[in-house]
Design a protein around this motif. Structure first.
Motif, PDB file in Angstrom:
ATOM      1  N   PRO A 135       1.378   4.273  13.606  1.00 38.44           N
ATOM      2  CA  PRO A 135       0.345   2.977  14.554  1.00 38.44           C
ATOM      3  C   PRO A 135       0.115   2.731  13.363  1.00 38.44           C
ATOM      4  O   PRO A 135      -0.877   3.167  12.479  1.00 38.44           O
ATOM      5  CB  PRO A 135      -0.794   3.460  15.454  1.00 38.44           C
ATOM      6  CG  PRO A 135      -0.851   4.968  15.511  1.00 38.44           C
ATOM      7  CD  PRO A 135       0.069   5.514  15.122  1.00 38.44           C
ATOM      8  N   TYR A 139       1.455   6.504   5.883  1.00 38.77           N
ATOM      9  CA  TYR A 139       1.576   6.013   8.081  1.00 38.77           C
ATOM     10  C   TYR A 139       2.246   4.677   7.333  1.00 38.77           C
ATOM     11  O   TYR A 139       3.078   4.102   8.507  1.00 38.77           O
ATOM     12  CB  TYR A 139       0.196   6.087   8.932  1.00 38.77           C
ATOM     13  CG  TYR A 139      -0.607   6.812   8.805  1.00 38.77           C
ATOM     14  CD1 TYR A 139       0.402   8.137   9.476  1.00 38.77           C
ATOM     15  CD2 TYR A 139      -1.852   7.377   7.911  1.00 38.77           C
ATOM     16  CE1 TYR A 139      -0.114   9.531   9.280  1.00 38.77           C
ATOM     17  CE2 TYR A 139      -2.195   8.512   8.224  1.00 38.77           C
ATOM     18  CZ  TYR A 139      -0.910   9.702   8.962  1.00 38.77           C
ATOM     19  OH  TYR A 139      -2.246  10.495   9.181  1.00 38.77           O
ATOM     20  N   VAL A 142       0.748  -1.388   0.144  1.00 32.64           N
ATOM     21  CA  VAL A 142      -0.015   0.089   0.048  1.00 32.64           C
ATOM     22  C   VAL A 142       0.959   0.845   0.169  1.00 32.64           C
ATOM     23  O   VAL A 142       2.168   1.296   0.588  1.00 32.64           O
ATOM     24  CB  VAL A 142      -1.308  -0.163   1.395  1.00 32.64           C
ATOM     25  CG1 VAL A 142      -1.887  -1.373   1.081  1.00 32.64           C
ATOM     26  CG2 VAL A 142      -0.515  -0.177   2.306  1.00 32.64           C
ATOM     27  N   ALA A 170      -4.704   6.529   9.665  1.00 29.83           N
ATOM     28  CA  ALA A 170      -4.847   6.823   9.059  1.00 29.83           C
ATOM     29  C   ALA A 170      -6.822   7.427   9.382  1.00 29.83           C
ATOM     30  O   ALA A 170      -7.753   8.114   8.784  1.00 29.83           O
ATOM     31  CB  ALA A 170      -4.624   6.317   7.350  1.00 29.83           C
TER      32      ALA A 170
HETATM   33  S1  SF4 Z   1      -2.070   3.391   8.581  1.00 29.18           S
HETATM   34 FE1  SF4 Z   1      -4.435   2.467   8.517  1.00 29.18          FE
HETATM   35  S2  SF4 Z   1      -5.174   3.001   6.399  1.00 29.18           S
HETATM   36 FE2  SF4 Z   1      -2.544   3.270   6.621  1.00 29.18          FE
HETATM   37  S3  SF4 Z   1      -2.094   0.976   5.861  1.00 29.18           S
HETATM   38 FE3  SF4 Z   1      -1.825   1.354   8.432  1.00 29.18          FE
HETATM   39  S4  SF4 Z   1      -3.186   0.039   8.854  1.00 29.18           S
HETATM   40 FE4  SF4 Z   1      -4.432   0.141   6.460  1.00 29.18          FE
END
Ligand code: SF4
Ligand code: FAD
Length: 325
Positions: free
Chosen positions: A125, A118, A114, A137
């Motif tokens: 976290p 974050y 991804v 997020a």
């Molecule tokens: S911060 Fe949240 S949305 Fe982003 S990759 Fe980590 S778990 Fe998924």
């Protein structure tokens, strides 16, 4: 970057044997090395698969078969890809940069991680990076995040462009592992985050992607990939749509539609497809059907705009299929 070993293999069998004992495959390295530099990924042993004979692009009957090690640039430029499935070429050209496309493989593209910021920040976290640590997020900066398929544990979108097209076109993938060979729809490669967002795909330990097979269809030439993003190049999708229509006697006989930038995995829209069958391909039916894409959508604080952008992108992509015909 932490130290690691690199083993080169020249046969599929040797690659699978090496991966079965805990080593990680590396192809172009454009995702993996990047994440290792940031110590988000920390494999101690890598298996370089670039010498395996998996780069071929060929036609089998009415199927297009793309080897897992075929480079994005080579696939996009291949005459059979451009002739049979121009939207595959279109989606690849719209991704990354020319330098990256020369290195990056199709197998690696499907398994890229991804782009949620974050995920790469060690002091935030992130359930995907560190299970059960939380998700920064959900209450943080989430304008680029998903509205479909999200959970209370992760809301990141799947970043691949070509995966959206492959899911739309009912492509399958051929994989081989310690327990033998199997094939399954590309769509089934991607897991929803649920409460285990760190588990992203359905490959079994040691399984190697060999190839992707794309069936031919009467819709494949009347097809387009539309990517909406903040910059005209070198940027991931805010929303994208892969649309393909088979039109005869003035009505839509078959439709294929999947979207990116909005789902936690490439998102096929079968309800929208169904709503268009038997109808004349005009803006009115496109607009009515596209609203169905929002079924189950859960916007976050910063991405309400996707509720409007998604149907608009679908309508425009469907209109563009007429221009491609
Ligand atoms: S911060 Fe949240 S949305 Fe982003 S990759 Fe980590 S778990 Fe998924
Ligand atoms: C700056 C930047 C911008 C980008 N923009 C886009 C974009 O707009 N659109 C887009 O779609 N992509 C984009 N990408 C992602 C890019 O397409 C991927 O990094 C690339 O496709 C990964 O391929 P690779 O061969 O380098 O994979 P690698 O980094 O070598 O591997 C990635 C993962 O796949 C696994 N793997 C690789 N091959 C196999 C195989 N055959 N079988 C099993 N596992 C395998 C590896 O173990 C690793 O986990 C971007 C990347 C960067 C760095």
């Amino acid at each position: 970057m932490l130290p690691f070993t690199l083993e080169k293999v020249t046969s599929v069998q040797a690659a699978i044997a090496a991966a079965s004992s805990g080593r990680r495959f590396i192809a172009g390295g454009t995702t993996l090395i990047d994440l290792m530099r940031e110590e988000v990924e920390q494999p101690a042993h890598l298996v370089d698969i670039n010498m395996l004979p998996l780069s071929e692009i060929r036609i089998e009957g009415s199927d297009l078969v793309i080897g897992a090690l075929a480079r994005m640039a080579d696939v996009a430029a291949h005459p059979d890809v451009q002739r049979l499935h121009p939207l595959i070429a279109e989606s690849l050209i719209e991704g990354a940069s020319p330098q990256l496309r020369n290195m990056a493989s199709i197998g690696g593209n499907l398994l890229q991680r991804v782009r949620c910021p974050y995920f790469r920040m060690h002091d935030a976290p992130c359930n995907k990076r560190t299970p059960n640590s939380g998700c920064a997020a959900i209450d943080g900066l989430n304008a680029g995040h998903a509205i479909l398929g999200t959970s209370n544990h992760c809301v990141a979108t799947h970043p691949s462009d070509v995966a959206v097209v492959l899911v739309a076109l009912d492509a399958t993938m051929q994989v081989r592992g310690p327990r033998g060979e199997r094939s399954f729809p590309v769509e089934e490669l991607f897991r929803l985050p649920g409460d285990t967002p760190h588990l992203e795909h359905t490959l079994l330990p040691g399984e190697l992607i060999l190839a992707v097979r794309v069936p031919g269809g009467p819709y494949s030439r009347r097809a387009r990939y539309l990517k909406v993003r903040d910059r005209a190049s070198y940027e991931f999708a805010l929303v994208s749509a892969a649309a393909a229509l088979d039109v005869g006697d003035g009505v839509i006989r078959q439709a294929r539609l999947a979207v990116g930038g909005v789902g936690t995995r490439p998102w096929r829209l079968r309800t929208v497809e169904k709503a268009m069958i038997g109808r004349a391909p005009d803006r009115k039916i496109f607009e009515t059907a596209a609203r169905l894409a929002l079924e189950g959508a859960r916007p976050l604080s910063d991405n309400h705009y996707k509720l409007e952008l998604l149907p608009r992108t679908i309508v425009r992509a469907l209109e563009m299929t007429g221009e491609a015909a």
